[in-house]
Design an enzyme around this catalytic site. Structure first.
Site, PDB file in Angstrom:
ATOM      1  N   ASP A 111       0.974  -0.947   0.343  1.00 33.01           N
ATOM      2  CA  ASP A 111      -0.063  -0.366   0.014  1.00 33.01           C
ATOM      3  C   ASP A 111       0.951   1.099   0.144  1.00 33.01           C
ATOM      4  O   ASP A 111       1.964   0.900  -0.415  1.00 33.01           O
ATOM      5  CB  ASP A 111      -1.033   0.179   1.510  1.00 33.01           C
ATOM      6  CG  ASP A 111      -2.352   1.147   0.807  1.00 33.01           C
ATOM      7  OD1 ASP A 111      -2.167   2.223   0.961  1.00 33.01           O
ATOM      8  OD2 ASP A 111      -3.682   0.687   1.000  1.00 33.01           O
TER       9      ASP A 111
ATOM     10  N   VAL B 107      -8.380  -3.726   1.579  1.00 28.31           N
ATOM     11  CA  VAL B 107      -7.747  -5.607   2.175  1.00 28.31           C
ATOM     12  C   VAL B 107      -6.252  -5.161   0.657  1.00 28.31           C
ATOM     13  O   VAL B 107      -5.557  -5.971   0.991  1.00 28.31           O
ATOM     14  CB  VAL B 107      -8.356  -6.402   2.070  1.00 28.31           C
ATOM     15  CG1 VAL B 107      -9.303  -6.422   2.060  1.00 28.31           C
ATOM     16  CG2 VAL B 107      -9.102  -6.559   0.383  1.00 28.31           C
ATOM     17  N   LYS B 108      -6.450  -4.955  -0.957  1.00 32.66           N
ATOM     18  CA  LYS B 108      -5.604  -4.862  -1.945  1.00 32.66           C
ATOM     19  C   LYS B 108      -4.600  -6.090  -1.810  1.00 32.66           C
ATOM     20  O   LYS B 108      -3.837  -5.959  -2.192  1.00 32.66           O
ATOM     21  CB  LYS B 108      -4.179  -3.221  -1.490  1.00 32.66           C
ATOM     22  CG  LYS B 108      -4.979  -2.242  -1.087  1.00 32.66           C
ATOM     23  CD  LYS B 108      -4.341  -0.834  -1.490  1.00 32.66           C
ATOM     24  CE  LYS B 108      -4.978   0.538  -2.442  1.00 32.66           C
ATOM     25  NZ  LYS B 108      -5.289   0.932  -0.362  1.00 32.66           N
ATOM     26  N   ARG B 109      -5.844  -7.086  -1.683  1.00 32.70           N
ATOM     27  CA  ARG B 109      -5.163  -8.737  -2.037  1.00 32.70           C
ATOM     28  C   ARG B 109      -4.752  -8.531  -3.609  1.00 32.70           C
ATOM     29  O   ARG B 109      -5.623  -8.225  -4.324  1.00 32.70           O
ATOM     30  CB  ARG B 109      -6.161  -9.434  -0.791  1.00 32.70           C
ATOM     31  CG  ARG B 109      -5.868  -9.142   0.389  1.00 32.70           C
ATOM     32  CD  ARG B 109      -4.487  -9.474   0.470  1.00 32.70           C
ATOM     33  NE  ARG B 109      -4.672  -9.537   2.469  1.00 32.70           N
ATOM     34  CZ  ARG B 109      -5.276  -8.981   3.714  1.00 32.70           C
ATOM     35  NH1 ARG B 109      -5.163  -7.493   3.344  1.00 32.70           N
ATOM     36  NH2 ARG B 109      -5.051  -9.046   4.551  1.00 32.70           N
TER      37      ARG B 109
END
Lengths: 324, 324
Positions: A111, B107-109
């Site tokens: 991130d 969550v930027k998974r």
């Protein structure tokens, strides 16, 4: 955990005589029946699925501990079991350390800025397990990260890792068919996105305080075995980075392909085998052992992979002309 | 949660008269003193930090519930509190739903194939909270994902989201200074990597079963407010995707910049304000309220952001010529 990550990894590889990492990807539906029965009510009960995942991983670790330097935990498989899954994740890390193994947390986080820092703290700093007298800290030895945010998304991990003697392994080239969608976009000079990323990763790897006594950096790279020509190129571009090499077996790469990730001296990479070993009893070659003997299938397939890798590296050593 | 994600979001924006999302990024060190005192021993005790984070987020939700359609939880801040942090994450999701808010899990998974599927299940399918009679399911309304792995890394999320009436918001353009490192690499035709990704996201958004009655897709896009020219371009490239727009305030973008993410009719985006609102008492404009009145500072800054956004959209509406 004061020593440098890469130095510890090189020592561990030397000790176990195998640059091999076992990937722990516990998927409830694929666990051996005996393990699933431990958690009889497990369907619909995530806490029991987490217990089954932990039990299974501990059994694999018992088999792997004397044979390989390292295990890699697939975070997704633990997160899938809800909050109790993350507890099981750290319990498995703890168990692997007690068994003398190094541990890579395959979390692929990233991130921007302070959020990347929060992820770095979450996944590299210590979590405490046990209560009262038995309370003790647990932390992985390295994590994987995604490079899409650029240096801001990676550097916070490098800082936390540096302080803890840990590693950061940047995803460069993945094994999946659509890896080429964006990783292979060519710039005006014909250089692909993953090459541009590799160039920057090499800079990050050579920052002050990042390279250990072994000559390897705490900043490593995930490089898929499935594109051997690219692997050779990346090996030249990032000489001081340890490569974590997935894609052998289920994903179509061969051990010979993976051997391209090593320097001529036979060092510099760690080949990961995951589902092809931990679910080996499902494979035609090992099916005769039977699901009931799943531990034997894991052990035999692990030794087969270890032998094949040693052979591929020996073959590679004899085929490369030593420098004068 | 059977209805389509984008349709539910459009309804909620209409109901609250504000395309505004409050980002919940609870960082223990920045929480108001009263909250930190709830968890007096919290330094070194992750479970108590998690309790403080939950308490704080619930207070923000109480303030936000009547004013905005949606909150966004920053997973990193909860993961940082260890396994109990993930429990707190789901408890906050639950509390936000009870308060009538939609919830985005930031969550930027991403990963490949079956691992992406495990992440999708982990973060979109239901987790159960409470015990016995009080047991009930909790799941976010949408998650953010990272596109680096190509379609294989995103499609498993789309499939799970489609089944659950949920959304998948793909990171295209981020607000950080190094976003340009890789997102702006130009191909031979001068098109940047993020444009190439946007083109594919538009395909994914228009797959069968993805576009709702509102005309918007369950596949959305994270588009930073910090590059208004690019935002305009991306708005044209992905007409059916809802944009989640971070970067206003602390990260340097203005509300007027963010307004570029909307269609001329004033729909199609959701502006996120996070630290500039939830830690508003630290800002010069709101410091006079005092840390002790942190809830007032949050409320006033939230209303200010809501007002500024309404004004920017009204200004934009009058400056754009309606089509004949």
């Amino acid at each position: 955990m004061a020593t440098h990550f890469a130095d510890r990894m090189i020592d561990a590889i030397e000790q176990k005589q195998a640059p091999l990492c076992i990937g722990l990807d516990p998927m409830y539906e694929r666990l051996p029946k005996q393990i699933r029965e431990i958690a009889a009510k497990a369907r619909g009960d995530l806490a029991e699925q987490a217990a089954a995942a932990r039990e299974f991983c501990q059994s694999v670790i018992d088999i792997a501990a004397d044979q390989v330097p390292c295990v890699k935990l697939q975070s997704a498989c633990f997160e899938r079991c809800g909050p109790s899954g993350m507890k099981a994740y750290f319990e498995v890390v703890d168990y692997a350390h007690e068994s003398g193994l190094l541990v890579i947390g395959d979390v692929k986080r990233a991130d921007i800025g302070s959020t990347a820092e929060a992820y770095a703290v979450a996944h590299l700093e210590e979590v405490f397990l046990g209560e009262g007298d038995k309370e003790h800290p647990v932390a992985v030895d390295a994590v994987t990260v995604n490079p899409y945010f650029g240096v801001d998304g990676v550097q916070p991990f490098v800082e936390v890792a540096k302080a803890g003697g840990q590693g950061v392994i940047v995803v460069i080239r993945t094994t999946n068919p659509s890896a080429r969608d964006f990783q292979d976009i060519k710039d005006a000079d014909g250089r692909r996105v993953f090459e541009r990323i590799a160039e920057r990763v090499n800079d990050w790897a050579n920052q002050a305080g990042c390279v250990g006594d072994s000559g390897y950096s705490l900043v490593g790279a995930v490089v898929a075995a499935t594109y051997p020509e690219d692997t050779k190129l990346l090996r030249e571009m990032m000489p001081n980075s340890l490569f974590l090499v997935p894609g052998v077996g289920a994903q179509g790469g061969t051990i010979a392909d993976a051997a391209q990730a090593f320097h001529d001296d036979g060092w510099g990479a760690l080949v990961t085998v995951s589902r092809s070993v931990i679910y080996a009893w499902e494979r035609p070659e090992y099916q005769h052992l039977g699901e009931v003997n799943w531990e034997d299938a894991i052990e035999v397939s692990m030794m087969d992979a270890k032998g094949a890798l040693a052979e591929a590296l020996a073959r590679r050593a004899t085929s490369t002309t030593p420098e004068a």
